[in-house]
Design a protein around this motif. Structure first.
Motif, PDB file in Angstrom:
ATOM      1  N   ALA A 146       0.840  -1.200   0.000  1.00 53.89           N
ATOM      2  CA  ALA A 146       0.000   0.000   0.000  1.00 53.89           C
ATOM      3  C   ALA A 146       0.875   1.249   0.000  1.00 53.89           C
ATOM      4  CB  ALA A 146      -0.915  -0.009   1.219  1.00 53.89           C
ATOM      5  N   GLY A 147       0.576   2.160  -0.918  1.00 51.09           N
ATOM      6  CA  GLY A 147       1.329   3.406  -1.010  1.00 51.09           C
ATOM      7  C   GLY A 147       2.459   3.381  -2.020  1.00 51.09           C
ATOM      8  N   ASP A 148       2.746   2.210  -2.615  1.00 49.32           N
ATOM      9  CA  ASP A 148       3.787   2.149  -3.643  1.00 49.32           C
ATOM     10  C   ASP A 148       3.288   2.805  -4.926  1.00 49.32           C
ATOM     11  OD1 ASP A 148       5.497   0.871  -1.954  1.00 49.32           O
ATOM     12  OD2 ASP A 148       5.248  -1.126  -2.853  1.00 49.32           O
ATOM     13  N   VAL A 149       4.190   3.549  -5.590  1.00 45.38           N
ATOM     14  CA  VAL A 149       3.860   4.195  -6.861  1.00 45.38           C
ATOM     15  C   VAL A 149       4.158   3.211  -7.991  1.00 45.38           C
ATOM     16  CG1 VAL A 149       4.367   6.110  -8.420  1.00 45.38           C
ATOM     17  CG2 VAL A 149       4.298   6.489  -5.939  1.00 45.38           C
ATOM     18  N   LEU A 150       3.154   2.948  -8.815  1.00 47.79           N
ATOM     19  CA  LEU A 150       3.310   1.999  -9.916  1.00 47.79           C
ATOM     20  C   LEU A 150       3.886   2.663 -11.156  1.00 47.79           C
ATOM     21  CD1 LEU A 150      -0.076   0.105  -9.499  1.00 47.79           C
ATOM     22  CD2 LEU A 150       2.131  -0.394  -8.447  1.00 47.79           C
ATOM     23  N   TYR A 151       3.438   3.859 -11.470  1.00 44.61           N
ATOM     24  CA  TYR A 151       3.987   4.680 -12.545  1.00 44.61           C
ATOM     25  C   TYR A 151       3.391   6.073 -12.363  1.00 44.61           C
ATOM     26  CZ  TYR A 151      -0.511   3.791 -14.924  1.00 44.61           C
ATOM     27  OH  TYR A 151      -1.836   3.693 -15.242  1.00 44.61           O
ATOM     28  N   VAL A 175       0.420   7.062  -9.835  1.00 46.26           N
ATOM     29  CA  VAL A 175      -0.603   6.017  -9.768  1.00 46.26           C
ATOM     30  C   VAL A 175      -0.190   5.100  -8.620  1.00 46.26           C
ATOM     31  CG1 VAL A 175      -1.721   4.116 -10.976  1.00 46.26           C
ATOM     32  CG2 VAL A 175      -1.085   6.199 -12.216  1.00 46.26           C
ATOM     33  N   ILE A 176      -1.075   4.964  -7.614  1.00 43.43           N
ATOM     34  CA  ILE A 176      -0.691   4.401  -6.319  1.00 43.43           C
ATOM     35  C   ILE A 176      -1.494   3.140  -6.021  1.00 43.43           C
ATOM     36  CG2 ILE A 176      -0.413   4.963  -3.863  1.00 43.43           C
ATOM     37  CD1 ILE A 176      -0.886   7.954  -4.812  1.00 43.43           C
ATOM     38  N   ALA A 177      -0.833   2.158  -5.395  1.00 42.72           N
ATOM     39  CA  ALA A 177      -1.510   0.939  -4.962  1.00 42.72           C
ATOM     40  C   ALA A 177      -2.220   1.188  -3.633  1.00 42.72           C
ATOM     41  CB  ALA A 177      -0.507  -0.197  -4.810  1.00 42.72           C
ATOM     42  N   VAL A 178      -3.492   0.806  -3.569  1.00 40.87           N
ATOM     43  CA  VAL A 178      -4.327   1.003  -2.378  1.00 40.87           C
ATOM     44  C   VAL A 178      -5.098  -0.285  -2.124  1.00 40.87           C
ATOM     45  CG1 VAL A 178      -6.276   2.297  -1.389  1.00 40.87           C
ATOM     46  CG2 VAL A 178      -4.556   3.477  -2.767  1.00 40.87           C
ATOM     47  N   GLN A 179      -5.249  -0.639  -0.851  1.00 35.55           N
ATOM     48  CA  GLN A 179      -6.040  -1.819  -0.518  1.00 35.55           C
ATOM     49  C   GLN A 179      -7.475  -1.402  -0.243  1.00 35.55           C
ATOM     50  OE1 GLN A 179      -4.333  -4.378   2.425  1.00 35.55           O
ATOM     51  NE2 GLN A 179      -6.221  -5.526   2.770  1.00 35.55           N
ATOM     52  N   MET A 195      -4.292   4.152   3.332  1.00 35.95           N
ATOM     53  CA  MET A 195      -3.021   4.173   2.613  1.00 35.95           C
ATOM     54  C   MET A 195      -2.126   5.282   3.128  1.00 35.95           C
ATOM     55  SD  MET A 195      -1.156   5.962   0.165  1.00 35.95           S
ATOM     56  CE  MET A 195      -2.368   6.928  -0.725  1.00 35.95           C
ATOM     57  N   LEU A 196      -2.685   6.489   3.317  1.00 32.28           N
ATOM     58  CA  LEU A 196      -1.888   7.603   3.834  1.00 32.28           C
ATOM     59  C   LEU A 196      -1.323   7.273   5.211  1.00 32.28           C
ATOM     60  CD1 LEU A 196      -4.160  10.642   2.829  1.00 32.28           C
ATOM     61  CD2 LEU A 196      -1.996   9.951   1.764  1.00 32.28           C
ATOM     62  N   ALA A 197      -2.176   6.714   6.093  1.00 32.89           N
ATOM     63  CA  ALA A 197      -1.725   6.382   7.440  1.00 32.89           C
ATOM     64  C   ALA A 197      -0.649   5.301   7.419  1.00 32.89           C
ATOM     65  CB  ALA A 197      -2.914   5.938   8.287  1.00 32.89           C
ATOM     66  N   ALA A 198      -0.785   4.317   6.521  1.00 33.90           N
ATOM     67  CA  ALA A 198       0.188   3.224   6.450  1.00 33.90           C
ATOM     68  C   ALA A 198       1.556   3.705   5.995  1.00 33.90           C
ATOM     69  CB  ALA A 198      -0.326   2.134   5.514  1.00 33.90           C
TER      70      ALA A 198
END
Length: 351
Positions: A89-94, A101-105, A129-132
């Motif tokens: 969560a929070g990793d930038v994909l591109y 563009v960010i991965a969110v659960q 995601m922000l908190a994580a």
């Protein structure tokens, strides 16, 4: 010259001619001395206990079906390249036009832009995601001032321009994270342009397929059932070769499965790269390993009845002994019927 003298000379000449003829006959008819044609003394070797087999290294292609994880909804120039692998969560994909563009659960894919006043489970997923990732924000499900501040802080810490909105297409929502994702590296090359609607992010399937691609000579050494080992990182997977198939170009494909018929990687498939295709190496046991007394193949003799014998030499005494060949490779054979430490004769001095 008197008549007597002439007769004596004639007799002497005849005697000399006869003697010369006898000598010439002996020189012509006597066979030459025979060369020593006995074979050179055979060598003896000591039987040793060891493992015998043959392993070859071949490439393995791993294919994984790809299920789309999100459709790109941004348009513009790619400013951060995509990279496949495990994401949290929070990793930038591109990034497109400096919009990450960010991965969110979460449960639902992003279906709207998020900004001031928005409420719902999608806002809660974004806040989590922000908190994580270290932002000071409460998960309330409502976009408030604290959420806006946290979002701007998240962006500027990662060298993206501040923004008051999460645009539609900036969140790739997945049911569980971390997860392996495949990002189309060609479509997300920096400097390329996206128009929206492209399938860029995908999730790899759970059942990768493994196969060895070989030529005809190699295929002849790998019948169905051949044991294969596929190392990958800290894993070493056992596999079995299946029935081969050939394409129009003569390339032969041999599928691999786990011994129980499942995927070679078993429960560790998540450790594979997320891309649609990956290349690994394998160790193919073309001669299964056998342990036992080993002798040179040149020590073996096949009798007319089919029995295989060796000559055991002990204290100068020779004994023909029947043996059973359990396996052979590279000029050596594992046999039953002799013991380690005994000596056997190798024919014609061959090692």
């Amino acid at each position: 010259m008197s008549k007597v003298t002439r007769w004596a000379a004639l007799v002497l000449t005849l005697v000399l001619v006869a003697a010369l003829a006898f000598w010439a006959g002996r020189a012509t008819l006597t066979p030459p001395a025979q060369a020593d044609q006995r074979p050179s003394e055979d060598a003896v070797v000591t039987v040793a206990e060891q493992e015998l087999g043959r392993v070859i290294t071949l490439g393995v292609s791993v294919a994984r079906e790809q299920a789309p994880a999100a459709v790109n909804a941004l348009s513009g120039v790619v400013t951060r390249a995509g990279e496949s692998g495990e994401v949290a969560a929070g990793d930038v994909l591109y990034a497109v036009a400096q919009q990450p563009v960010i991965a969110v659960q979460g449960e639902l894919p992003q279906w709207r832009a998020l900004d001031e006043g928005a409420t719902g489970s999608d806002v809660a997923a974004f806040q989590r995601m922000l908190a994580a990732t270290g932002a000071k924000v409460e998960v309330t499900g409502t976009w408030d001032e604290a959420t806006a501040v946290a979002w701007n802080g998240w962006l500027t810490e990662r060298d993206y321009p501040a923004a008051g909105t999460v645009e539609l297409g900036q969140l790739v929502v997945l049911e569980s994270l971390p997860a392996a994702l495949s990002v189309d590296a060609k479509a997300t090359a920096v400097g390329g342009a996206l128009a929206g609607g492209e399938t860029i992010v995908a999730r790899p399937g759970d059942e990768p397929t493994f196969a060895i691609e070989v030529n005809q000579d190699q295929a002849a050494m790998i019948p169905a059932g051949t044991a294969v080992t596929v190392p990958h990182g800290e894993h070493e997977w056992e596999a079995v070769a299946g029935e081969s198939t050939a394409d129009d170009q003569g390339l032969i494909r041999i599928p691999l499965t786990a011994p129980d018929g499942g995927a070679v990687c078993g429960a560790d498939c998540d450790s594979l790269p997320a891309e649609a295709s990956t290349s690994l190496l394998s160790k193919v046991n073309v001669v299964p390993p056998v342990t036992g007394p080993v002798v040179p193949v040149s020590a073996l003799r096949t009798q007319p009845g089919g029995a295989v014998v060796v000559t055991v030499v002990q204290d100068g005494v020779e004994e023909e002994r029947t043996v059973t060949v359990r396996g052979s490779a590279d000029g050596l054979a594992v046999v039953d019927g002799v013991d380690a430490g005994e000596t056997v004769r190798v024919l014609n001095g061959a090692p």
